[in-house]
Scaffold this motif. Structure first.
Motif, mmCIF file in Angstrom:
data_model
loop_
_atom_site.group_PDB
_atom_site.id
_atom_site.type_symbol
_atom_site.label_atom_id
_atom_site.label_comp_id
_atom_site.label_asym_id
_atom_site.label_seq_id
_atom_site.Cartn_x
_atom_site.Cartn_y
_atom_site.Cartn_z
ATOM 1 N N ARG A 209 -43.892 55.323 -2.971
ATOM 2 C CA ARG A 209 -42.981 55.549 -1.845
ATOM 3 C C ARG A 209 -41.651 54.889 -2.168
ATOM 4 N NH1 ARG A 209 -43.870 53.266 4.337
ATOM 5 N NH2 ARG A 209 -41.879 53.994 5.219
ATOM 6 N N HIS A 210 -40.571 55.568 -1.842
ATOM 7 C CA HIS A 210 -39.259 55.119 -2.262
ATOM 8 C C HIS A 210 -38.311 55.087 -1.067
ATOM 9 C CE1 HIS A 210 -41.102 56.228 -6.050
ATOM 10 N NE2 HIS A 210 -41.309 57.418 -5.520
ATOM 11 N N ILE A 211 -37.779 53.886 -0.789
ATOM 12 C CA ILE A 211 -36.845 53.693 0.309
ATOM 13 C C ILE A 211 -35.500 53.312 -0.298
ATOM 14 C CG2 ILE A 211 -36.280 52.312 2.341
ATOM 15 C CD1 ILE A 211 -39.321 51.952 2.739
ATOM 16 N N LEU A 212 -34.469 54.071 0.040
ATOM 17 C CA LEU A 212 -33.139 53.839 -0.508
ATOM 18 C C LEU A 212 -32.196 53.409 0.604
ATOM 19 C CD1 LEU A 212 -31.127 53.983 -2.875
ATOM 20 C CD2 LEU A 212 -30.794 56.411 -2.320
ATOM 21 N N LEU A 213 -31.523 52.266 0.373
ATOM 22 C CA LEU A 213 -30.537 51.750 1.328
ATOM 23 C C LEU A 213 -29.128 51.980 0.798
ATOM 24 C CD1 LEU A 213 -31.935 48.233 2.339
ATOM 25 C CD2 LEU A 213 -32.174 50.358 3.589
ATOM 26 N N ARG A 214 -28.231 52.236 1.716
ATOM 27 C CA ARG A 214 -26.815 52.273 1.383
ATOM 28 C C ARG A 214 -26.028 51.831 2.613
ATOM 29 N NH1 ARG A 214 -25.727 57.189 -1.689
ATOM 30 N NH2 ARG A 214 -26.487 55.872 -3.390
ATOM 31 N N ASP A 215 -25.155 50.861 2.411
ATOM 32 C CA ASP A 215 -24.335 50.337 3.509
ATOM 33 C C ASP A 215 -25.181 49.923 4.710
ATOM 34 O OD1 ASP A 215 -22.010 50.813 2.016
ATOM 35 O OD2 ASP A 215 -21.869 52.877 2.744
ATOM 36 N N GLY A 216 -26.334 49.306 4.414
ATOM 37 C CA GLY A 216 -27.174 48.767 5.475
ATOM 38 C C GLY A 216 -28.006 49.773 6.231
ATOM 39 N N ARG A 217 -28.067 50.995 5.742
ATOM 40 C CA ARG A 217 -28.837 52.044 6.413
ATOM 41 C C ARG A 217 -29.834 52.669 5.449
ATOM 42 N NH1 ARG A 217 -23.674 52.447 8.730
ATOM 43 N NH2 ARG A 217 -23.691 52.572 11.023
ATOM 44 N N ILE A 218 -30.975 53.087 5.967
ATOM 45 C CA ILE A 218 -31.929 53.831 5.160
ATOM 46 C C ILE A 218 -31.439 55.272 5.043
ATOM 47 C CG2 ILE A 218 -34.288 54.739 5.021
ATOM 48 C CD1 ILE A 218 -35.237 52.232 6.458
ATOM 49 N N ILE A 219 -31.160 55.704 3.821
ATOM 50 C CA ILE A 219 -30.704 57.085 3.629
ATOM 51 C C ILE A 219 -31.773 57.957 2.980
ATOM 52 C CG2 ILE A 219 -28.288 56.361 3.509
ATOM 53 C CD1 ILE A 219 -28.460 56.889 0.458
ATOM 54 N N MET A 220 -32.862 57.332 2.520
ATOM 55 C CA MET A 220 -33.971 58.089 1.967
ATOM 56 C C MET A 220 -35.256 57.298 2.143
ATOM 57 S SD MET A 220 -34.717 59.374 -1.956
ATOM 58 C CE MET A 220 -35.384 57.777 -2.480
ATOM 59 N N ASP A 221 -36.309 57.956 2.543
ATOM 60 C CA ASP A 221 -37.637 57.355 2.648
ATOM 61 C C ASP A 221 -38.637 58.469 2.377
ATOM 62 O OD1 ASP A 221 -40.015 56.135 3.229
ATOM 63 O OD2 ASP A 221 -39.406 55.340 5.178
ATOM 64 N N ARG A 222 -39.165 58.479 1.157
ATOM 65 C CA ARG A 222 -40.061 59.583 0.825
ATOM 66 C C ARG A 222 -41.183 59.103 -0.084
ATOM 67 N NH1 ARG A 222 -35.720 62.632 -2.944
ATOM 68 N NH2 ARG A 222 -36.161 61.626 -4.925
ATOM 69 N N ARG A 223 -42.252 59.853 -0.042
ATOM 70 C CA ARG A 223 -43.422 59.585 -0.879
ATOM 71 C C ARG A 223 -43.498 60.626 -1.980
ATOM 72 N NH1 ARG A 223 -44.555 58.072 4.307
ATOM 73 N NH2 ARG A 223 -45.707 56.090 4.585
ATOM 74 N N GLY A 224 -44.155 60.232 -3.077
ATOM 75 C CA GLY A 224 -44.325 61.160 -4.182
ATOM 76 C C GLY A 224 -43.576 60.667 -5.406
ATOM 77 N N ALA A 225 -43.495 61.502 -6.423
ATOM 78 C CA ALA A 225 -42.851 61.143 -7.679
ATOM 79 C C ALA A 225 -41.376 60.843 -7.461
ATOM 80 C CB ALA A 225 -43.026 62.265 -8.701
ATOM 81 N N PHE A 226 -40.872 59.831 -8.155
ATOM 82 C CA PHE A 226 -39.465 59.473 -8.039
ATOM 83 C C PHE A 226 -38.625 60.405 -8.891
ATOM 84 C CE2 PHE A 226 -35.652 57.135 -9.211
ATOM 85 C CZ PHE A 226 -35.225 56.704 -7.983
ATOM 86 N N SER A 227 -37.531 60.895 -8.324
ATOM 87 C CA SER A 227 -36.629 61.752 -9.094
ATOM 88 C C SER A 227 -35.212 61.594 -8.563
ATOM 89 C CB SER A 227 -37.068 63.202 -9.010
ATOM 90 O OG SER A 227 -37.081 63.658 -7.661
#
Length: 227
Positions: A209-227
C-alpha cells in the motif's frame, strides 16, 4: 488498529503559523505493509511523529487500538510507545557500549519483562534477522546492514502492534538495503504490520500500500504494485 481522522498540524514560528498537515484521514489495518512517501517538506516526517506517538500536538483524532492518543498524557504516551510500537530509524540508534543482544534487550527492560524472558525474546529476534553469530558483538564491530538488523530485532522483540521504520535503508548500500527490506517483507508475511516512511521508490515497491503526501495532504492512497 490505526485510525487518523481530520488530523491537522500547525507549527508556530514567532508570529507566523505554518500549516504542515491538512485534514489527514486514513486507516491502517493489522497486517498491512504501508509506505508513506513524499518530497522534503511534504509533511511525512510530521505524520510519522504523530503515528509514532512522538508528537500529540495536533488537531483531530488518532485512535491506536481504540485509544485516543492525542488526549493521552506524556507518561501514558511513553508506555504506549514501548508496548505498541517498534521503531527502526535511519541511523540505528544503538548504544555503543552494549552488545547486539543487550541492545535488543533494552526496551524489554523498560517494558517490565522478566529477565529470563528478556533474554529469550532478544535471542529469538536476533536469530530471526540472521544474526545468531553476532549477538556478542558491539555496534562498532558490525556493518551498517548488521546494525540495522539489530535495530529490527530490537523493534520486534517487544511484540509491538506495528513497526514504524523511518528511512530504514537511507544509510545503507544497495545490497544491505535490499536485505533489510527482505526482512521486513518476511515479517509482514508472518503477520506483522509495518509502516515505512521513505522517499525512495525502490523501497516503496516492497510494500503493498502506498500513501503519497504533498504539501501536507494525501494525494494518493492505493494498494497493489507500485508504479
Amino acid at each position: 488498529m490505526i485510525s487518523l481522522q481530520h488530523i491537522s498540524k500547525i507549527y508556530k514560528q514567532g508570529m507566523l503559523e505554518v500549516p504542515v498537515l491538512h485534514d489527514i484521514n486514513m486507516e491502517i489495518e493489522a497486517g498491512e505493509f504501508v509506505s508513506i512517501m513524499g518530497p522534503s517538506g511534504s509533511g511525512k516526517s510530521t505524520l510519522m511523529n504523530i503515528i509514532g506517538c512522538l508528537d500529540r500536538k495536533a488537531t483531530g483524532e488518532y485512535l491506536l487500538n481504540d485509544r485516543n492518543v492525542l488526549q493521552t498524557d506524556d507518561t501514558r504516551l511513553s508506555l504506549i510507545r514501548n508496548q505498541y510500537i517498534g521503531f527502526v530509524f535511519q541511523h540505528f540508534h544503538l548504544l555503543p557500549r552494549l552488545t547486539a543482544l543487550e541492545n535488543v534487550e533494552l526496551p524489554l527492560v523498560y517494558g517490565g519483562i522478566r529477565r529470563k524472558e528478556q533474554r529469550e525474546r532478544a535471542v529469538d529476534a536476533l536469530v530471526k534477522v540472521g544474526l545468531a553469530d553476532r549477538m556478542d558483538h558491539l555496534p562498532n564491530q558490525l556493518s551498517g546492514g548488521q546494525k540495522q538488523r539489530v535495530a529490527i530485532a530490537r523493534a520486534i522483540a517487544n511484540r509491538p502492534s506495528f513497526i514504524l521504520a523511518d528511512e530504514p535503508t537511507g544509510a545503507l548500500d544497495t545490497k544491505s538495503g535490499e536485505q533489510v527490506m527482505d526482512i521486513f517483507t518476511q515479517l509482514n508475511n508472518e503477520g506483522a504490520t509495518i509502516i515505512v516512511v521513505t522517499h525512495e521508490e525502490e523501497v516503496a515497491a516492497y510494500t503493498s500500500r502506498h500513501i503519497l503526501l504533498r504539501d501536507g495532504r494525501i494525494i494518493m492512497d492505493r494498494r497493489g504494485a507500485f508504479s
